[in-house]
Design a protein around this motif. Sequence first.
Motif, mmCIF file in Angstrom:
data_model
loop_
_atom_site.group_PDB
_atom_site.id
_atom_site.type_symbol
_atom_site.label_atom_id
_atom_site.label_comp_id
_atom_site.label_asym_id
_atom_site.label_seq_id
_atom_site.Cartn_x
_atom_site.Cartn_y
_atom_site.Cartn_z
ATOM 1 N N GLY A 77 0.763 -1.238 -0.018
ATOM 2 C CA GLY A 77 -0.104 0.156 -0.171
ATOM 3 C C GLY A 77 0.835 1.247 0.075
ATOM 4 N N LEU A 78 1.878 1.247 -0.555
ATOM 5 C CA LEU A 78 2.700 2.263 -0.555
ATOM 6 C C LEU A 78 2.675 3.304 -1.585
ATOM 7 C CD1 LEU A 78 6.432 1.076 0.232
ATOM 8 C CD2 LEU A 78 4.865 2.210 1.908
ATOM 9 N N ASP A 79 2.437 4.497 -1.595
ATOM 10 C CA ASP A 79 2.326 5.618 -2.577
ATOM 11 C C ASP A 79 3.484 6.260 -3.254
ATOM 12 O OD1 ASP A 79 2.592 7.105 -0.358
ATOM 13 O OD2 ASP A 79 1.306 8.607 -1.154
ATOM 14 N N LEU A 80 4.550 6.080 -2.557
ATOM 15 C CA LEU A 80 5.980 6.492 -3.020
ATOM 16 C C LEU A 80 7.041 5.284 -2.375
ATOM 17 C CD1 LEU A 80 5.977 10.106 -1.820
ATOM 18 C CD2 LEU A 80 5.886 9.266 -4.264
ATOM 19 N N PRO A 81 8.394 5.345 -2.814
ATOM 20 C CA PRO A 81 9.180 4.351 -2.403
ATOM 21 C C PRO A 81 9.589 4.792 -0.828
ATOM 22 C CG PRO A 81 9.776 5.080 -4.534
ATOM 23 C CD PRO A 81 8.698 5.983 -4.159
ATOM 24 N N SER A 82 9.724 3.797 0.062
ATOM 25 C CA SER A 82 10.183 3.917 1.195
ATOM 26 C C SER A 82 11.079 4.694 1.413
ATOM 27 C CB SER A 82 10.405 2.643 1.968
ATOM 28 O OG SER A 82 9.254 1.640 1.886
ATOM 29 N N GLY A 83 12.212 4.704 0.758
ATOM 30 C CA GLY A 83 13.447 5.473 0.709
ATOM 31 C C GLY A 83 14.556 4.813 0.022
ATOM 32 N N PRO A 84 15.840 5.422 0.117
ATOM 33 C CA PRO A 84 17.060 4.975 -0.590
ATOM 34 C C PRO A 84 17.529 4.073 0.299
ATOM 35 C CG PRO A 84 17.706 7.055 0.761
ATOM 36 C CD PRO A 84 16.078 6.933 0.861
ATOM 37 N N CYS A 85 18.206 3.348 -0.673
ATOM 38 C CA CYS A 85 19.027 1.973 0.003
ATOM 39 C C CYS A 85 20.197 2.650 1.085
ATOM 40 C CB CYS A 85 19.817 1.103 -0.910
ATOM 41 S SG CYS A 85 18.567 -0.023 -1.760
ATOM 42 N N GLU A 86 20.681 1.877 2.029
ATOM 43 C CA GLU A 86 21.662 2.263 2.958
ATOM 44 C C GLU A 86 22.947 2.311 2.245
ATOM 45 O OE1 GLU A 86 21.399 -0.100 6.485
ATOM 46 O OE2 GLU A 86 19.469 0.558 7.064
ATOM 47 N N ALA A 87 23.697 3.213 2.704
ATOM 48 C CA ALA A 87 25.184 3.043 2.314
ATOM 49 C C ALA A 87 26.035 1.893 2.644
ATOM 50 C CB ALA A 87 25.975 4.236 2.928
ATOM 51 N N GLY A 88 26.576 1.380 1.617
ATOM 52 C CA GLY A 88 27.374 -0.171 2.057
ATOM 53 C C GLY A 88 26.384 -1.275 1.372
ATOM 54 N N PHE A 89 25.273 -0.581 0.795
ATOM 55 C CA PHE A 89 24.313 -1.833 0.314
ATOM 56 C C PHE A 89 23.882 -1.111 -1.300
ATOM 57 C CE2 PHE A 89 24.138 -2.595 4.657
ATOM 58 C CZ PHE A 89 23.960 -3.684 4.972
ATOM 59 N N TYR A 90 23.431 -1.851 -2.121
ATOM 60 C CA TYR A 90 22.857 -1.575 -3.244
ATOM 61 C C TYR A 90 21.390 -1.879 -3.546
ATOM 62 C CZ TYR A 90 24.230 -5.852 -5.482
ATOM 63 O OH TYR A 90 24.532 -7.137 -5.897
ATOM 64 N N CYS A 91 20.678 -1.392 -4.244
ATOM 65 C CA CYS A 91 19.312 -1.925 -4.603
ATOM 66 C C CYS A 91 18.961 -1.764 -6.260
ATOM 67 C CB CYS A 91 18.015 -1.096 -4.004
ATOM 68 S SG CYS A 91 18.234 -1.125 -2.082
ATOM 69 N N ASN A 92 18.798 -3.012 -6.632
ATOM 70 C CA ASN A 92 18.716 -2.977 -8.270
ATOM 71 C C ASN A 92 17.199 -2.865 -8.735
ATOM 72 O OD1 ASN A 92 18.433 -5.700 -7.646
ATOM 73 N ND2 ASN A 92 20.453 -6.241 -8.846
ATOM 74 N N GLY A 93 16.417 -3.022 -7.934
ATOM 75 C CA GLY A 93 14.928 -2.799 -8.312
ATOM 76 C C GLY A 93 14.177 -3.710 -7.558
ATOM 77 N N ARG A 94 12.886 -3.471 -7.092
ATOM 78 C CA ARG A 94 12.049 -4.365 -6.478
ATOM 79 C C ARG A 94 12.324 -4.771 -5.058
ATOM 80 N NH1 ARG A 94 6.963 -6.203 -8.965
ATOM 81 N NH2 ARG A 94 7.080 -7.861 -7.052
ATOM 82 N N ASP A 95 13.414 -4.003 -4.344
ATOM 83 C CA ASP A 95 14.001 -4.434 -3.264
ATOM 84 C C ASP A 95 13.078 -4.076 -2.011
ATOM 85 O OD1 ASP A 95 16.975 -5.423 -3.450
ATOM 86 O OD2 ASP A 95 16.642 -3.907 -4.800
ATOM 87 N N THR A 96 13.009 -4.695 -0.842
ATOM 88 C CA THR A 96 12.077 -4.717 -0.112
ATOM 89 C C THR A 96 12.789 -4.154 1.404
ATOM 90 O OG1 THR A 96 11.999 -6.759 0.575
ATOM 91 C CG2 THR A 96 10.311 -6.395 -0.956
ATOM 92 N N SER A 97 14.131 -4.121 1.467
ATOM 93 C CA SER A 97 15.007 -3.709 2.579
ATOM 94 C C SER A 97 15.815 -2.654 2.085
ATOM 95 C CB SER A 97 15.389 -4.865 3.128
ATOM 96 O OG SER A 97 16.349 -4.588 4.214
#
Length: 154
Positions: A77-97
């Motif tokens: 039920g999100l209307d926007l992404p939750s936020g950016p991925c943390e430094a030290g990690f990467y998110c390449n799409g559809r990430d949930t953490s």
Amino acid sequence: LSQPTGLCSPGYYCVRGAITSKPHPVYNSSYAGDEYAECPYQPFDGTGNICPVGTYCPSGSSFPVDCPAGSYCHDVGLDLPSGPCEAGFYCNGRDTSPSSQECRPGHYCPQGTPLEERCTPGTFSNATGNPAFNDCLPCTPGMYCEGYALTEPT
């Protein structure tokens, strides 16, 4: 009606035949032999649903939008992404953490990056989860570091 009543609510998507701004599939039970089966009932041509984890739905969405690279979508039920991925990690799409994919040795990952960045020639890193370029160490004196993404001097 000569026109739609309004837009689908933020966090939901509406397909043809939606009868509410916050649609959910309706289920009914049917007896099939010796057991009951749940089967979806879709009035007219379907309704829509709440946006699933890994996606978001701005107001008026007709389908869920995949969480973009560099961001994460941790809830339904999100209307926007939750936020950016943390430094030290990467998110390449559809990430949930925000910390789902840790940077490998020989790389670094600034906040919100969609891909690992490689340590450049002349540097190396044998640590995981490096958040910044300066975590790529200068090559050891008396050694050389030819190439990208090195985990030790060559």
